[in-house]
Write an enzyme that holds these catalytic residues in place. Structure first.
Site, PDB file in Angstrom:
ATOM      1  N   TYR A 185      38.468  63.466  22.614  1.00  0.00           N
ATOM      2  CA  TYR A 185      37.380  64.322  22.129  1.00  0.00           C
ATOM      3  C   TYR A 185      36.723  65.113  23.256  1.00  0.00           C
ATOM      4  CZ  TYR A 185      38.131  62.481  17.533  1.00  0.00           C
ATOM      5  OH  TYR A 185      38.729  62.180  16.339  1.00  0.00           O
ATOM      6  N   GLN A 191      35.768  71.408   7.367  1.00  0.00           N
ATOM      7  CA  GLN A 191      36.397  70.170   7.854  1.00  0.00           C
ATOM      8  C   GLN A 191      36.425  70.204   9.384  1.00  0.00           C
ATOM      9  OE1 GLN A 191      40.049  69.033   5.197  1.00  0.00           O
ATOM     10  NE2 GLN A 191      39.906  71.270   5.240  1.00  0.00           N
ATOM     11  N   ASP A 235      34.344  71.979  15.271  1.00  0.00           N
ATOM     12  CA  ASP A 235      33.867  72.950  16.266  1.00  0.00           C
ATOM     13  C   ASP A 235      32.617  73.635  15.711  1.00  0.00           C
ATOM     14  OD1 ASP A 235      36.565  74.816  14.988  1.00  0.00           O
ATOM     15  OD2 ASP A 235      34.494  75.441  14.737  1.00  0.00           O
ATOM     16  N   HIS A 268      33.281  66.557   8.313  1.00  0.00           N
ATOM     17  CA  HIS A 268      33.967  65.639   9.240  1.00  0.00           C
ATOM     18  C   HIS A 268      33.196  65.471  10.537  1.00  0.00           C
ATOM     19  CE1 HIS A 268      38.112  66.337   7.145  1.00  0.00           C
ATOM     20  NE2 HIS A 268      37.318  65.531   6.453  1.00  0.00           N
ATOM     21  N   CYS A 283      18.802  52.475  21.066  1.00  0.00           N
ATOM     22  CA  CYS A 283      18.845  50.995  21.060  1.00  0.00           C
ATOM     23  C   CYS A 283      19.546  50.428  22.278  1.00  0.00           C
ATOM     24  CB  CYS A 283      19.524  50.511  19.772  1.00  0.00           C
ATOM     25  SG  CYS A 283      21.314  50.639  19.822  1.00  0.00           S
ATOM     26  N   GLY A 314      42.273  78.373   5.562  1.00  0.00           N
ATOM     27  CA  GLY A 314      42.838  77.760   6.769  1.00  0.00           C
ATOM     28  C   GLY A 314      42.939  76.255   6.729  1.00  0.00           C
ATOM     29  N   GLU A 359      50.091  80.327   5.390  1.00  0.00           N
ATOM     30  CA  GLU A 359      51.227  80.097   4.479  1.00  0.00           C
ATOM     31  C   GLU A 359      50.712  79.252   3.323  1.00  0.00           C
ATOM     32  OE1 GLU A 359      53.399  78.452   7.639  1.00  0.00           O
ATOM     33  OE2 GLU A 359      52.582  76.448   7.367  1.00  0.00           O
TER      34      GLU A 359
HETATM   35  N1  APR Z   1      44.923  81.959   9.669  1.00  0.00           N
HETATM   36  C1  APR Z   1      44.888  81.281   8.502  1.00  0.00           C
HETATM   37  N2  APR Z   1      45.446  80.060   8.322  1.00  0.00           N
HETATM   38  C2  APR Z   1      46.049  79.502   9.394  1.00  0.00           C
HETATM   39  C3  APR Z   1      46.126  80.149  10.649  1.00  0.00           C
HETATM   40  C4  APR Z   1      45.534  81.431  10.764  1.00  0.00           C
HETATM   41  N3  APR Z   1      45.547  82.116  11.905  1.00  0.00           N
HETATM   42  N4  APR Z   1      46.812  79.333  11.502  1.00  0.00           N
HETATM   43  C5  APR Z   1      47.139  78.223  10.798  1.00  0.00           C
HETATM   44  N5  APR Z   1      46.702  78.333   9.538  1.00  0.00           N
HETATM   45  C6  APR Z   1      46.826  77.359   8.444  1.00  0.00           C
HETATM   46  C7  APR Z   1      48.133  76.589   8.456  1.00  0.00           C
HETATM   47  O1  APR Z   1      49.105  77.279   7.679  1.00  0.00           O
HETATM   48  C8  APR Z   1      47.718  75.263   7.795  1.00  0.00           C
HETATM   49  O2  APR Z   1      47.908  75.320   6.387  1.00  0.00           O
HETATM   50  O3  APR Z   1      45.807  76.406   8.642  1.00  0.00           O
HETATM   51  C9  APR Z   1      46.222  75.142   8.102  1.00  0.00           C
HETATM   52  C10 APR Z   1      45.904  74.066   9.124  1.00  0.00           C
HETATM   53  O4  APR Z   1      46.219  72.829   8.537  1.00  0.00           O
HETATM   54  P1  APR Z   1      45.923  71.503   9.354  1.00  0.00           P
HETATM   55  O5  APR Z   1      46.444  71.631  10.739  1.00  0.00           O
HETATM   56  O6  APR Z   1      46.395  70.355   8.487  1.00  0.00           O
HETATM   57  O7  APR Z   1      44.331  71.429   9.473  1.00  0.00           O
HETATM   58  P2  APR Z   1      43.299  71.009   8.354  1.00  0.00           P
HETATM   59  O8  APR Z   1      43.821  71.358   6.995  1.00  0.00           O
HETATM   60  O9  APR Z   1      41.985  71.563   8.744  1.00  0.00           O
HETATM   61  O10 APR Z   1      43.249  69.398   8.505  1.00  0.00           O
HETATM   62  C11 APR Z   1      42.306  68.724   7.682  1.00  0.00           C
HETATM   63  O11 APR Z   1      42.861  66.650   8.784  1.00  0.00           O
HETATM   64  O12 APR Z   1      43.393  65.653  10.738  1.00  0.00           O
HETATM   65  C12 APR Z   1      42.387  65.826   9.831  1.00  0.00           C
HETATM   66  O13 APR Z   1      40.099  65.698  10.267  1.00  0.00           O
HETATM   67  C13 APR Z   1      41.227  66.504  10.485  1.00  0.00           C
HETATM   68  O14 APR Z   1      39.747  68.142   9.535  1.00  0.00           O
HETATM   69  C14 APR Z   1      41.110  67.819   9.730  1.00  0.00           C
HETATM   70  C15 APR Z   1      41.795  67.517   8.412  1.00  0.00           C
END
Ligand code: APR
Length: 231
Positions: free
Chosen positions: A53, A88, A91, A106, A136, A172, A200
């Site tokens: 972290y 989620q 940042d 989160h 504490c 995203g 995607e």
């Molecule tokens: N613009 C839009 N979407 C994007 C971009 C971009 N530039 N780059 C990546 N992505 C999409 C990817 O296609 C993917 O579907 O963002 C998504 C990221 O997915 P993850 O990496 O699984 O992240 P997230 O969905 O936020 O994960 C959820 O899982 O690990 C835990 O606590 C963690 O909050 C996180 C949670």
């Protein structure tokens, strides 16, 4: 007036240089979830977890909000109804981009939490093992982030917002982690129109009325322009 509820994930911060989790080369291909994102991992090796972290906190501190973060802040300012951003992400880029009252389900990298008394304070740039709690003095401070197996924060508030949503947008996120992945169903049950904006199609893409593919820094400003009408 129509209420908009927005869920964001790591993809909205990807173009700010912050890694996502499940994309090619993502964080979960570099670290094992059970080692750095579970209470058991923290108990087993707190130094590894604090290091994980600390690295993300340092990276996030250098990152700038991108056009997608800024477009959502503009939507909050100019939309006549309420716009609620649930993220989620841990940042602070939504706030840095001008968003208000962001709901961090989160937790936040900038926060520290005492596992003994629940006290919260602003985390130093580098948290170390055995940091005393300011309240504490117990020696098990942890990052104020929600780990797998733990209950996300503010769930009652989030479900209330979803129940009253006219529009729900998921931006995203891969739709692989619950409860966030089910928000689209909650919103749809309340009659909301649902849209996914993602690089995607996510796992849950077929649950959305509309899917807009592309990088968030392009699709989100365009989506906001369409909602607000020409500037
Ligand atoms: N613009 C839009 N979407 C994007 C971009 C971009 N530039 N780059 C990546 N992505 C999409 C990817 O296609 C993917 O579907 O963002 C998504 C990221 O997915 P993850 O990496 O699984 O992240 P997230 O969905 O936020 O994960 C959820 O899982 O690990 C835990 O606590 C963690 O909050 C996180 C949670």
């Amino acid at each position: 007036m129509e209420k908009i509820v927005i869920l964001t994930g790591a993809g909205i911060s990807a173009e700010s240089g912050l890694g996502t989790f499940r994309d090619e080369g993502g964080l979960w291909s570099q670290y094992r979830i059970e080692d750095v994102a579970t209470p058991e991992g923290f108990a087993r090796d707190p130094a590894l977890v604090q290091g994980f972290y600390n690295a993300r906190r340092a990276q996030a501190a250098k990152a700038e909000p991108n056009l997608a973060h800024r477009a959502l802040a503009r939507l909050q300012r100019d939309w006549p109804g309420e716009v609620v951003i649930v993220t989620q992400n841990v940042d602070g880029l939504h706030e840095a981009g001008g968003a208000q009252d962001v709901i961090h389900m989160h937790g936040i990298l900038a926060g520290a939490l005492c596992a003994a008394c629940g006290h919260r304070w602003t985390a130093p740039p580098e948290m170390s093992v055995g940091e005393p709690c300011p309240a504490c003095a117990a020696l098990n401070a942890r990052p104020d982030v929600v780990w797998f197996g733990e209950m996300p924060y503010h769930m009652d508030t989030i479900y209330d917002h979803l129940a009253g949503a006219s529009f729900f947008a998921s931006i995203g996120t891969s739709g692989q982690v619950y409860p966030a992945a089910a928000f689209v169903h909650e919103a749809a049950m309340s009659g909301a129109r649902t849209v996914e904006l993602n690089l995607e199609p996510s796992t849950g893409a077929s649950s959305f009325d509309d899917v807009i593919l592309g990088p968030a820094s392009e699709t989100v400003p365009r989506w906001v322009d369409d909602l607000l009408g020409p500037r």
